[in-house]
Design an enzyme around this catalytic site. Structure first.
Site, short mmCIF file in Angstrom:
data_model
loop_
_atom_site.label_atom_id
_atom_site.label_comp_id
_atom_site.label_asym_id
_atom_site.label_seq_id
_atom_site.Cartn_x
_atom_site.Cartn_y
_atom_site.Cartn_z
N SER A 139 40.35 15.45 37.67
CA SER A 139 40.56 16.83 37.20
C SER A 139 40.92 16.82 35.73
O SER A 139 41.50 15.84 35.21
CB SER A 139 41.69 17.49 37.99
N TYR A 152 50.23 16.62 41.18
CA TYR A 152 48.77 16.68 41.13
C TYR A 152 48.24 15.98 39.88
O TYR A 152 47.30 15.19 39.94
CB TYR A 152 48.33 18.14 41.15
#
Length: 245
Positions: A139, A152
């Site tokens: 990401s 995350y």
């Protein structure tokens, strides 16, 4: 060009928007796809859509024994895995000082530990065949961080280092290991963003829009192909220019 006929591809998180798009692209390129995820209804809809060269494997990557069993199940039904796409991921957002140990560990376990274990499992047969493709979906947050997403961001940044180390180890056996780092991609999660916030977000992206799952899937298809055989240890950013890294 870009022919994957005869190859076996395992795609985790295939019940989501990006995972489903990846499965469609790989199957269109000729691969047999093993689709894995927790939302079995979504997986079944995808399998019904693809019709042929598709096998469904329900798997919860937060459960250790299900991770361990996944690759042997795929190998028994489909044959040894040629292409692994670690796409599955979860979020449990909170500010650093309020984040619980369990929310930290759960995200790290699914987003980083599970890909490591699956990479380790498929690499044995890839080494024997002297061919393989491992593609980890990271990401933009792994590169630039994001408030409220320490767990995350750490998991997605960890995929960068994991991929580069594995790439260095496996390159001599014609196995490539790469990351794709999507920016904001159209998905149910993005659709929940309030309209005013989304408009502001899109203005911050040079491409002036969020990306489509198919644009991430196209990058996966390229990295899975023979044409990408000299690309390994790379992080491919698919973000419309949001972060030019």
């Amino acid at each position: 060009m870009f022919d994957l006929t005869g190859k076996i591809a395992l795609v985790t998180g295939a019940s989501g928007a990006i995972g489903g798009a990846i499965a469609r692209v790989l199957q269109k390129m000729g691969a047999t796809v093993a689709i894995s995820g927790t939302k079995t209804d979504n997986l079944q809809h995808l399998a019904d859509e693809l019709v042929e060269r598709v096998h469904l494997f329900a798997c919860n990557l937060s459960v250790s024994h299900e991770i361990i069993d996944l690759v042997p199940r795929v190998e028994q039904e489909c044959g040894s895995v040629d292409i692994l796409v670690n796409n599955a991921g979860i979020t449990k957002d909170n500010l650093l000082m309020r984040m619980s140990d369990s929310d930290w560990q759960n995200v790290i376990s699914v987003n980083l530990e599970a890909p490591f274990k699956l990479m380790r499992a498929v690499s044995r047969n890839m080494i024997k065949k002297r061919w393989g493709r491992i593609i980890n979906i990271s990401s933009i947050v792994g590169a630039v961080g994001n408030p409220g997403q320490a767990n995350y961001a750490a998991s997605k940044s960890g995929l960068f280092g994991l991929s580069k180390s594995a790439a260095a180890e496996l390159a001599a056996r014609s196995i490539t290991v790469n990351c794709i780092a999507p920016g904001f991609i159209q998905s149910p999660m993005v659709e929940k963003i309030p309209a005013a916030h989304r408009e502001q977000l899109e203005k911050s992206i040079p491409a002036s829009r969020v990306g489509q799952p198919e644009e991430v899937a196209a990058a996966v298809g390229f990295l899975a192909s023979n044409e990408a055989s000299y690309i390994t240890g790379h992080v491919l950013h698919v973000n419309g220019g949001m972060a030019m890294i």
